[in-house]
Design a protein around this motif. Structure first.
Motif, PDB file in Angstrom:
ATOM      1  N   ARG A 199       0.850  -1.187   0.000  1.00 53.02           N
ATOM      2  CA  ARG A 199       0.000   0.000   0.000  1.00 53.02           C
ATOM      3  C   ARG A 199       0.887   1.240   0.000  1.00 53.02           C
ATOM      4  O   ARG A 199       2.073   1.171   0.360  1.00 53.02           O
ATOM      5  CB  ARG A 199      -0.958   0.002   1.185  1.00 53.02           C
ATOM      6  N   TRP A 200       0.292   2.359  -0.377  1.00 55.76           N
ATOM      7  CA  TRP A 200       1.039   3.604  -0.383  1.00 55.76           C
ATOM      8  C   TRP A 200       1.040   4.189   1.029  1.00 55.76           C
ATOM      9  O   TRP A 200      -0.013   4.536   1.551  1.00 55.76           O
ATOM     10  CB  TRP A 200       0.420   4.603  -1.359  1.00 55.76           C
ATOM     11  N   ALA A 201       2.203   4.290   1.652  1.00 57.03           N
ATOM     12  CA  ALA A 201       2.299   4.963   2.945  1.00 57.03           C
ATOM     13  C   ALA A 201       2.219   6.466   2.727  1.00 57.03           C
ATOM     14  O   ALA A 201       1.726   7.211   3.566  1.00 57.03           O
ATOM     15  CB  ALA A 201       3.619   4.603   3.634  1.00 57.03           C
ATOM     16  N   TYR A 202       2.705   6.905   1.597  1.00 59.33           N
ATOM     17  CA  TYR A 202       2.620   8.310   1.197  1.00 59.33           C
ATOM     18  C   TYR A 202       2.670   8.336  -0.324  1.00 59.33           C
ATOM     19  O   TYR A 202       3.424   7.578  -0.930  1.00 59.33           O
ATOM     20  CB  TYR A 202       3.793   9.121   1.780  1.00 59.33           C
ATOM     21  N   HIS A 203       1.832   9.171  -0.922  1.00 55.22           N
ATOM     22  CA  HIS A 203       1.851   9.301  -2.381  1.00 55.22           C
ATOM     23  C   HIS A 203       1.809  10.792  -2.712  1.00 55.22           C
ATOM     24  O   HIS A 203       0.973  11.518  -2.175  1.00 55.22           O
ATOM     25  CB  HIS A 203       0.650   8.581  -2.995  1.00 55.22           C
ATOM     26  N   VAL A 204       2.694  11.217  -3.585  1.00 60.27           N
ATOM     27  CA  VAL A 204       2.811  12.653  -3.861  1.00 60.27           C
ATOM     28  C   VAL A 204       1.534  13.253  -4.451  1.00 60.27           C
ATOM     29  O   VAL A 204       1.305  14.448  -4.335  1.00 60.27           O
ATOM     30  CB  VAL A 204       3.999  12.967  -4.825  1.00 60.27           C
ATOM     31  N   GLU A 205       0.681  12.416  -5.068  1.00 59.99           N
ATOM     32  CA  GLU A 205      -0.527  12.937  -5.709  1.00 59.99           C
ATOM     33  C   GLU A 205      -1.750  12.900  -4.791  1.00 59.99           C
ATOM     34  O   GLU A 205      -2.802  13.420  -5.148  1.00 59.99           O
ATOM     35  CB  GLU A 205      -0.844  12.133  -6.968  1.00 59.99           C
ATOM     36  N   GLU A 206      -1.624  12.281  -3.617  1.00 58.26           N
ATOM     37  CA  GLU A 206      -2.823  12.037  -2.817  1.00 58.26           C
ATOM     38  C   GLU A 206      -3.503  13.334  -2.357  1.00 58.26           C
ATOM     39  O   GLU A 206      -4.718  13.484  -2.469  1.00 58.26           O
ATOM     40  CB  GLU A 206      -2.493  11.154  -1.612  1.00 58.26           C
ATOM     41  N   ALA A 207      -2.710  14.271  -1.853  1.00 48.65           N
ATOM     42  CA  ALA A 207      -3.293  15.516  -1.331  1.00 48.65           C
ATOM     43  C   ALA A 207      -4.028  16.268  -2.437  1.00 48.65           C
ATOM     44  O   ALA A 207      -5.129  16.793  -2.241  1.00 48.65           O
ATOM     45  CB  ALA A 207      -2.200  16.387  -0.726  1.00 48.65           C
ATOM     46  N   ARG A 208      -3.425  16.280  -3.629  1.00 50.10           N
ATOM     47  CA  ARG A 208      -4.048  16.980  -4.758  1.00 50.10           C
ATOM     48  C   ARG A 208      -5.389  16.320  -5.118  1.00 50.10           C
ATOM     49  O   ARG A 208      -6.390  17.003  -5.354  1.00 50.10           O
ATOM     50  CB  ARG A 208      -3.116  16.961  -5.972  1.00 50.10           C
ATOM     51  N   LEU A 209      -5.394  14.977  -5.172  1.00 42.79           N
ATOM     52  CA  LEU A 209      -6.628  14.260  -5.496  1.00 42.79           C
ATOM     53  C   LEU A 209      -7.721  14.540  -4.470  1.00 42.79           C
ATOM     54  O   LEU A 209      -8.870  14.764  -4.814  1.00 42.79           O
ATOM     55  CB  LEU A 209      -6.371  12.746  -5.535  1.00 42.79           C
ATOM     56  N   ARG A 210      -7.329  14.545  -3.189  1.00 42.14           N
ATOM     57  CA  ARG A 210      -8.320  14.799  -2.135  1.00 42.14           C
ATOM     58  C   ARG A 210      -8.916  16.203  -2.270  1.00 42.14           C
ATOM     59  O   ARG A 210     -10.111  16.406  -2.126  1.00 42.14           O
ATOM     60  CB  ARG A 210      -7.690  14.629  -0.745  1.00 42.14           C
ATOM     61  N   ARG A 211      -8.025  17.165  -2.541  1.00 39.53           N
ATOM     62  CA  ARG A 211      -8.474  18.547  -2.679  1.00 39.53           C
ATOM     63  C   ARG A 211      -9.479  18.637  -3.833  1.00 39.53           C
ATOM     64  O   ARG A 211     -10.531  19.249  -3.727  1.00 39.53           O
ATOM     65  CB  ARG A 211      -7.259  19.445  -2.935  1.00 39.53           C
ATOM     66  N   GLN A 212      -9.119  17.960  -4.949  1.00 42.57           N
ATOM     67  CA  GLN A 212      -9.969  17.992  -6.139  1.00 42.57           C
ATOM     68  C   GLN A 212     -11.336  17.377  -5.846  1.00 42.57           C
ATOM     69  O   GLN A 212     -12.363  17.911  -6.268  1.00 42.57           O
ATOM     70  CB  GLN A 212      -9.245  17.209  -7.243  1.00 42.57           C
ATOM     71  N   LEU A 213     -11.345  16.271  -5.105  1.00 40.39           N
ATOM     72  CA  LEU A 213     -12.615  15.622  -4.782  1.00 40.39           C
ATOM     73  C   LEU A 213     -13.469  16.511  -3.890  1.00 40.39           C
ATOM     74  O   LEU A 213     -14.687  16.589  -4.048  1.00 40.39           O
ATOM     75  CB  LEU A 213     -12.360  14.272  -4.098  1.00 40.39           C
ATOM     76  N   ARG A 214     -12.815  17.201  -2.939  1.00 39.01           N
ATOM     77  CA  ARG A 214     -13.564  18.108  -2.066  1.00 39.01           C
ATOM     78  C   ARG A 214     -14.170  19.250  -2.880  1.00 39.01           C
ATOM     79  O   ARG A 214     -15.322  19.614  -2.698  1.00 39.01           O
ATOM     80  CB  ARG A 214     -12.645  18.682  -0.974  1.00 39.01           C
ATOM     81  N   GLU A 215     -13.359  19.790  -3.810  1.00 40.84           N
ATOM     82  CA  GLU A 215     -13.848  20.888  -4.651  1.00 40.84           C
ATOM     83  C   GLU A 215     -15.018  20.420  -5.522  1.00 40.84           C
ATOM     84  O   GLU A 215     -16.011  21.117  -5.659  1.00 40.84           O
ATOM     85  CB  GLU A 215     -12.718  21.433  -5.529  1.00 40.84           C
ATOM     86  N   ASP A 216     -14.878  19.210  -6.084  1.00 43.01           N
ATOM     87  CA  ASP A 216     -15.957  18.664  -6.913  1.00 43.01           C
ATOM     88  C   ASP A 216     -17.219  18.504  -6.087  1.00 43.01           C
ATOM     89  O   ASP A 216     -18.328  18.757  -6.548  1.00 43.01           O
ATOM     90  CB  ASP A 216     -15.553  17.303  -7.491  1.00 43.01           C
ATOM     91  N   SER A 217     -17.016  18.069  -4.853  1.00 37.29           N
ATOM     92  CA  SER A 217     -18.155  17.835  -3.978  1.00 37.29           C
ATOM     93  C   SER A 217     -18.865  19.153  -3.675  1.00 37.29           C
ATOM     94  O   SER A 217     -20.089  19.232  -3.708  1.00 37.29           O
ATOM     95  CB  SER A 217     -17.676  17.169  -2.694  1.00 37.29           C
ATOM     96  N   GLU A 218     -18.068  20.199  -3.399  1.00 39.59           N
ATOM     97  CA  GLU A 218     -18.659  21.504  -3.131  1.00 39.59           C
ATOM     98  C   GLU A 218     -19.353  22.047  -4.373  1.00 39.59           C
ATOM     99  O   GLU A 218     -20.437  22.611  -4.297  1.00 39.59           O
ATOM    100  CB  GLU A 218     -17.584  22.490  -2.653  1.00 39.59           C
TER     101      GLU A 218
END
Ligand SMILES: [Zn+2]
Length: 382
Positions: A199-218
């Motif tokens: 599994r990914w303990a840390y992934h450089v793209e994760e924070a960006r993806l989360r931000r994008q999903l939150r924005e999409d949700s809003e």
């Protein structure tokens, strides 16, 4: 079979490498020591018990030291991972605000690897006291690997990994370290193929993806607009039968709307239904550039990893169109431009990688679109 005392792996004094019991001579002639406490080991290769290494201290066999098994498995796994020339990175799946996004898995070539504590400089300890188990250098990126034999990467370590901004893949061997009967070959097989331990303990793209999903949700909290899927008219499994071009409310959909999902090794969880799958990809991955060709349409997307590769889809507008001619022209162009083309998980889509991949393909398709528009015909070399 009784073998609570045994070690599967030992450090060879001859080679400085971890070995398993099948690789050495019986008894003290194995010339091995415990990777944890440094005690002399003898290879027990008798008829009754499972073959293993046993501690041998002050002229007699003794019990296993505390931590010996864990250290042996850890050292053997690190050595194996550090020896890989390629690694299959798993997909990254992210869930945020009731939505899902993924970055597909991929295979990368490893140019060189390091085992940081073997290095004199101890550079990786640094300010944040983070020392990865294995550092893998690939083309244009570095991946760290963590081998866990007892407990998982904790939140504080995860935060420290985040400060380094290097994707870190975790191999969790905690569930298997008591099983025993490992050889280097079976351990390597597990490390390479058992997706349950990676599994990914840390992934450089994760924070960006989360931000994008939150924005999409809003954004979707506002009145929904019907989202047009840019894949309209692309031929897929069923020639001439285009996917549903409009999926009402799909911009505000939750993961369950895509059900049933299937696991794709390159992309993670994706809808089983071909039309939904295309819509899902259109939503999750970057917008494509569209090229109108004579009797066909081509889409060019940057790979969401930003690793320089692209996805190309060519769809025929009607059966018997010029799709195959364009496919052949693309293959020919890729060869001459030094780009590498592979068929992708979606019918009609290819992954293309190589130097200035997107720019080269953009020039190719733009020229193709211009020449077909000017003449009403495909380019003369088709
Ligand atoms: Zn020991």
């Amino acid at each position: 079979m009784k073998n609570d005392e045994g070690l599967d792996f030992a450090l060879s004094r001859k080679t400085g490498h971890m070995v398993d019991v099948t690789m050495v001579a019986r008894g003290l002639a194995c010339d091995c020591v415990c990777a944890h406490c440094g005690a002399l080991l003898q290879a027990k290769k008798g008829r009754k018990n499972r073959h293993h290494f046993a501690h041998y201290v002050a002229g007699r066999a003794t019990g296993l030291c505390g931590g010996g098994r864990e250290s042996a498995l850890h050292a053997a796994a690190r050595q194996l991972v550090a020896g890989w020339c390629t690694i299959e990175l798993p997909a990254l799946l992210v869930e945020e605000a009731g939505r899902r996004a993924s970055i597909p898995g991929r295979v990368i070539s490893i140019r060189s690897s390091e085992l940081p504590d073997d290095m004199r400089g101890a550079t990786y300890w640094g300010r944040d006291r983070v020392r990865p188990d294995v550092v893998m250098h690939a083309e244009g990126e570095t991946i760290w690997a963590e081998i866990l034999v007892t407990h998982a990467v904790g939140d504080s370590k995860r935060a420290r990994l985040g400060r380094h901004a290097i994707s870190t893949l975790e191999f969790d061997l905690a569930g298997m370290h008591r099983e025993g009967s490992w050889t280097l070959a079976t351990l390597e097989h597990a490390l390479r193929t058992d997706v349950g331990i990676q599994r990914w303990a840390y992934h450089v793209e994760e924070a960006r993806l989360r931000r994008q999903l939150r924005e999409d949700s809003e954004a979707s909290a506002r009145p929904l607009t019907r989202m047009e899927v840019p894949w309209t008219g692309v031929a897929h499994d069923h020639e001439g039968e285009a996917p549903d071009p409009v999926l009402s409310g799909c911009a505000g959909s939750k993961a369950m709307d895509w059900a049933p999902l299937v696991f794709d090794p390159a992309m993670g969880l994706i809808p089983r239904d071909p039309a939904k799958r295309l819509a899902f990809i259109a939503q999750v991955y970057p917008e494509p550039t569209r090229y109108e060709l004579s009797g066909a349409v081509a889409f060019l997307r940057r790979h969401p990893h930003g690793d320089g590769s692209c996805w190309v889809t060519i769809g025929g507008r009607s059966p018997g169109g010029r799709k195959s001619a364009y496919d052949a022209a693309l293959s020919e162009f890729a060869r001459s431009a030094g780009l590498h083309c592979v068929d992708f998980a979606i019918a009609g889509t290819r992954e293309v990688r190589g130097p200035q991949c997107h720019e080269q393909l953009d020039r190719f398709f733009s020229a193709l679109a211009r020449s077909t528009a000017a003449e009403g015909l495909p380019a003369s070399d088709l």
